[in-house]
Design a protein around this motif. Structure first.
Motif: not given
Length: 249
Positions: A199-206, A248-249
């Motif tokens: 969730a943290r990775a998704w939120a940071a990216a999106r 990232r993609a």
């Protein structure tokens, strides 16, 4: 070989068909509407057009499923209908696309997938059960759905090993080219992450600014996810593309 891919127009089917074609196979992709190049009509829920769709198939990759509808009618009864429609004299291998943890996680859809596995094991056909972890895109969808404004609540300590759908398609093509095992093979992502990590990775990216809140959830289902019920075993094959690379993609 003459190959039939059920669920050929789904996300996995769309990734798998060109891989099989590049390997030299003649591929038919079955769906209820029979759309697209090489498309044939076949309805697992009713049995309509199944005999015509499956006729002559030497290799079947059974990827069709109905997680949002009635999996007992499509995944279980539909698999039984498919078994009855196949030409046993021609079929060399049937690869069934299942999910890691269907034998451990007390969730209705997983129970249906496990029951479909048992239908195939009892069929006498040359089968391989290919259990795969959740796709990166599925994780994206679940997190987007769970978001509540600026807050993204997720279950505390749930574990997952999400995998790239293209790598899963490559794995299935390799499995399809091997002799049937009559057993389970597993494929998962390269790393184990908690729901909060994802969730943290998704939120940071999106969705920058969204606050992730990990919440403890009671019950047997939550315990299964906390205890690694959907993680592949030590003999599983693994993909290489991480969830961060996907984002990232």
């Amino acid at each position: 070989m003459d190959v039939l891919v059920t669920g050929g127009t789904g996300q996995l089917g769309r990734a798998l068909v060109p891989v099989l074609q590049a390997a030299g196979h003649q591929v038919r992709q079955m769906s209820r509407r029979g759309t697209g190049p090489g498309g044939v009509r076949g309805d697992l829920a009713t049995g309509r057009d199944l005999a015509e769709a499956a006729g002559g198939a030497e290799l079947v990759v059974h990827a069709a499923s109905d997680p949002r509808g009635d999996p007992w009618q499509v995944d279980v009864a539909g698999t039984r209908r498919l078994v009855q429609a196949l030409d046993r004299a021609r079929l060399q291998h049937l690869v069934y696309v299942s999910i890691v943890g269907v034998d451990r996680v007390p969730y209705g859809y997983y129970r249906a997938k496990f029951a479909a596995e048992q239908v195939l094991l009892a069929s006498g056909l040359p089968v391989t059960l290919a259990r795969i972890t959740q796709f990166h895109t599925f994780v994206d969808e679940m997190l987007a759905t769970a978001r509540r404004g600026p807050v993204l609540p997720v279950p505390m300590s749930w574990q997952a090993a999400p995998v790239d759908v293209a790598e899963a398609a490559d794995f299935l093509a390799e499995v399809a080219g091997r002799p049937a095992t009559g057993d389970v093979v597993e494929f998962g992502g390269p790393e184990v992450l908690t729901a909060a990590d994802l969730a943290r990775a998704w939120a940071a990216a999106r969705e920058p600014g969204v606050h992730v809140v990990a919440t403890p959830l009671p019950g047997r289902l939550s315990a299964a996810f906390r205890e690694g019920g959907v993680l592949p075993g030590p003999r599983a094959e693994r993909g290489r593309r991480t969830y961060a690379e996907h984002l990232r993609a």
